[in-house]
Design a protein around this motif. Structure first.
Motif, mmCIF file in Angstrom:
data_model
loop_
_atom_site.group_PDB
_atom_site.id
_atom_site.type_symbol
_atom_site.label_atom_id
_atom_site.label_comp_id
_atom_site.label_asym_id
_atom_site.label_seq_id
_atom_site.Cartn_x
_atom_site.Cartn_y
_atom_site.Cartn_z
ATOM 1 N N MET A 1 0.622 -1.242 -0.125
ATOM 2 C CA MET A 1 0.472 0.085 -0.393
ATOM 3 C C MET A 1 0.397 1.240 -0.228
ATOM 4 O O MET A 1 1.021 2.062 -0.600
ATOM 5 N N ARG A 2 2.211 0.962 1.026
ATOM 6 C CA ARG A 2 3.073 1.796 0.556
ATOM 7 C C ARG A 2 3.520 2.755 -0.280
ATOM 8 O O ARG A 2 3.466 3.996 -1.061
ATOM 9 N N MET A 3 3.904 1.442 -1.371
ATOM 10 C CA MET A 3 4.775 1.800 -2.914
ATOM 11 C C MET A 3 3.831 2.434 -3.659
ATOM 12 O O MET A 3 4.267 2.802 -4.128
ATOM 13 N N PHE A 4 1.935 1.628 -3.499
ATOM 14 C CA PHE A 4 1.008 2.503 -4.361
ATOM 15 C C PHE A 4 1.385 4.039 -4.118
ATOM 16 O O PHE A 4 1.085 3.930 -4.870
ATOM 17 N N LEU A 5 1.262 3.933 -2.975
ATOM 18 C CA LEU A 5 0.520 5.662 -2.580
ATOM 19 C C LEU A 5 1.976 6.009 -3.079
ATOM 20 O O LEU A 5 1.582 7.731 -3.669
ATOM 21 N N LEU A 6 3.384 6.544 -2.933
ATOM 22 C CA LEU A 6 4.244 6.448 -3.172
ATOM 23 C C LEU A 6 4.453 6.818 -4.933
ATOM 24 O O LEU A 6 4.718 7.843 -5.648
ATOM 25 N N VAL A 7 3.923 5.917 -6.201
ATOM 26 C CA VAL A 7 4.310 6.073 -6.961
ATOM 27 C C VAL A 7 3.268 6.520 -7.517
ATOM 28 O O VAL A 7 3.398 7.287 -8.003
ATOM 29 N N LEU A 8 1.836 6.524 -6.107
ATOM 30 C CA LEU A 8 0.707 7.476 -7.247
ATOM 31 C C LEU A 8 0.531 8.590 -7.189
ATOM 32 O O LEU A 8 0.521 10.110 -7.645
ATOM 33 N N GLY A 9 1.400 8.826 -6.032
ATOM 34 C CA GLY A 9 1.807 10.645 -5.507
ATOM 35 C C GLY A 9 2.770 11.229 -6.359
ATOM 36 O O GLY A 9 2.954 12.362 -6.571
ATOM 37 N N ALA A 10 3.736 10.140 -6.890
ATOM 38 C CA ALA A 10 5.218 10.572 -7.496
ATOM 39 C C ALA A 10 4.542 10.456 -9.388
ATOM 40 O O ALA A 10 4.377 12.039 -10.140
ATOM 41 N N LEU A 11 3.047 10.536 -9.787
ATOM 42 C CA LEU A 11 2.850 10.975 -11.310
ATOM 43 C C LEU A 11 1.900 12.047 -11.173
ATOM 44 O O LEU A 11 1.785 12.149 -11.950
ATOM 45 N N VAL A 12 1.559 12.322 -9.712
ATOM 46 C CA VAL A 12 0.158 13.785 -9.880
ATOM 47 C C VAL A 12 1.575 14.640 -9.529
ATOM 48 O O VAL A 12 1.501 15.684 -10.608
ATOM 49 N N ALA A 13 2.495 13.898 -8.786
ATOM 50 C CA ALA A 13 3.541 15.383 -8.729
ATOM 51 C C ALA A 13 4.088 15.770 -10.203
ATOM 52 O O ALA A 13 4.215 17.104 -10.744
ATOM 53 N N PHE A 14 4.285 15.084 -10.768
ATOM 54 C CA PHE A 14 5.238 14.329 -12.052
ATOM 55 C C PHE A 14 4.222 15.514 -13.872
ATOM 56 O O PHE A 14 4.794 16.082 -13.863
ATOM 57 N N THR A 15 2.722 15.262 -13.068
ATOM 58 C CA THR A 15 1.624 15.309 -13.543
ATOM 59 C C THR A 15 1.696 16.989 -14.004
ATOM 60 O O THR A 15 0.683 18.016 -14.834
ATOM 61 N N VAL A 16 1.329 17.622 -12.753
ATOM 62 C CA VAL A 16 1.366 19.467 -12.670
ATOM 63 C C VAL A 16 3.066 19.357 -12.524
ATOM 64 O O VAL A 16 2.291 20.734 -12.733
ATOM 65 N N ILE A 17 3.802 19.091 -12.867
ATOM 66 C CA ILE A 17 5.028 19.823 -13.066
ATOM 67 C C ILE A 17 4.909 19.838 -14.858
ATOM 68 O O ILE A 17 5.168 20.660 -14.965
#
Length: 275
Positions: A1-17
């Motif tokens: 679950m932690r890994m999933f949330l970490l990847v999801l947060g990274a994708l959201v941050a990448f999209t915003v950038i």
């Protein structure tokens, strides 16, 4: 679950950038194009409409259309008057027949124009052509009278050479009294610029196949009984049918290369042989 949330947060941050970077780049290009007139003009040309409507200025106020030039008396005569006044159809006074015109011109040019505007007997108002103006009617009547040899005065009544009006019959009376085939055939000469010789040539090339044989119900050349009701409809109706076609008859007899004057000449030739 932690890994999933970490990847999801990274994708959201990448999209915003990525969105922020795209906005910055797009804004920079917009600023560049806005500051460069040539770039801006090229951009507007690419995204502009395919065509534009422009109102031309023709003398006087911008966009004011110049009035259409009035047609000559000869032109109006050929297009609206010849079928009857060139052949004597439906009792119309023929151009050149001073005896037939004499009683009509006695009341003056203004009266003739009023009759032409309102219509009389078998003649429809304005010769069956509502587009003809009062001035064009005046020009056409003046043309017919001059071709007949009658002197015209704009301020006085027309003066015709002495003629014998005795026995003259008005068009509607003459049409009612004449038996089928009793009308006089038109003279084989051109009147007012319409060439009966040309009309015969056109007839032989485009009309004879049906009007010589009566095919498809066409009235035969010389059959006065068949032509009488058609002549009674007026010149405008005859010319309209010949030019635009009617029932089994194609427009201009199937010869679209013929001009309206050629067709008018052919109609005049047929009428000259069928009264």
């Amino acid at each position: 679950m932690r890994m999933f949330l970490l990847v999801l947060g990274a994708l959201v941050a990448f999209t915003v950038i990525i969105m922020f970077a795209a906005r910055m780049i797009g804004g920079s290009l917009e600023d560049i194009n806005a500051g460069d007139p040539l770039r801006r003009a090229a951009l507007e040309e690419r995204i502009g409409p395919v065509g534009r409507v422009r109102l031309a200025q023709q003398g006087g106020a911008a966009g004011a259309a110049a009035p259409a030039a009035a047609r000559s008396g000869a032109d109006v005569y050929q297009s609206a008057c010849f079928a009857c006044h060139g052949t004597g159809a439906a009792g119309a006074p023929k151009v050149g027949d001073q005896a037939a015109w004499a009683p009509r011109v006695e009341e003056g040019l203004a009266h003739l124009i009023e009759v032409a505007i309102a219509g009389k007997g078998a003649m429809p108002p304005r010769g069956g052509n509502p587009a003809v103006t009062d001035e064009e009617l005046r020009a056409a009547i003046t043309h017919m009278l001059k071709e007949t040899g009658i002197e015209i005065s704009e301020t006085e009544a027309p003066h015709a050479p002495a003629a014998e009006p005795a026995g003259h019959v008005e068009p509607q009376e003459q049409a009612a009294a004449a038996a089928p085939g009793a009308a006089t055939a038109a003279e084989p000469a051109a009147a007012g610029g319409v060439d009966l010789a040309k009309g015969e040539e056109v007839y032989k090339s485009a009309c004879f196949a049906c009007h010589d044989t009566g095919a498809a119900g066409a009235p035969k050349l010389g059959d006065t009984a068949a032509w009488a009701p058609r002549i009674g409809q007026g010149s405008e109706a005859l010319l309209h049918s010949a030019i635009n076609g009617k029932n089994a008859m194609p427009p201009k007899g199937g010869r679209m290369d013929l001009s309206d004057i050629d067709v008018t000449s052919a109609v005049a030739f047929i009428l000259s042989k069928s009264q």
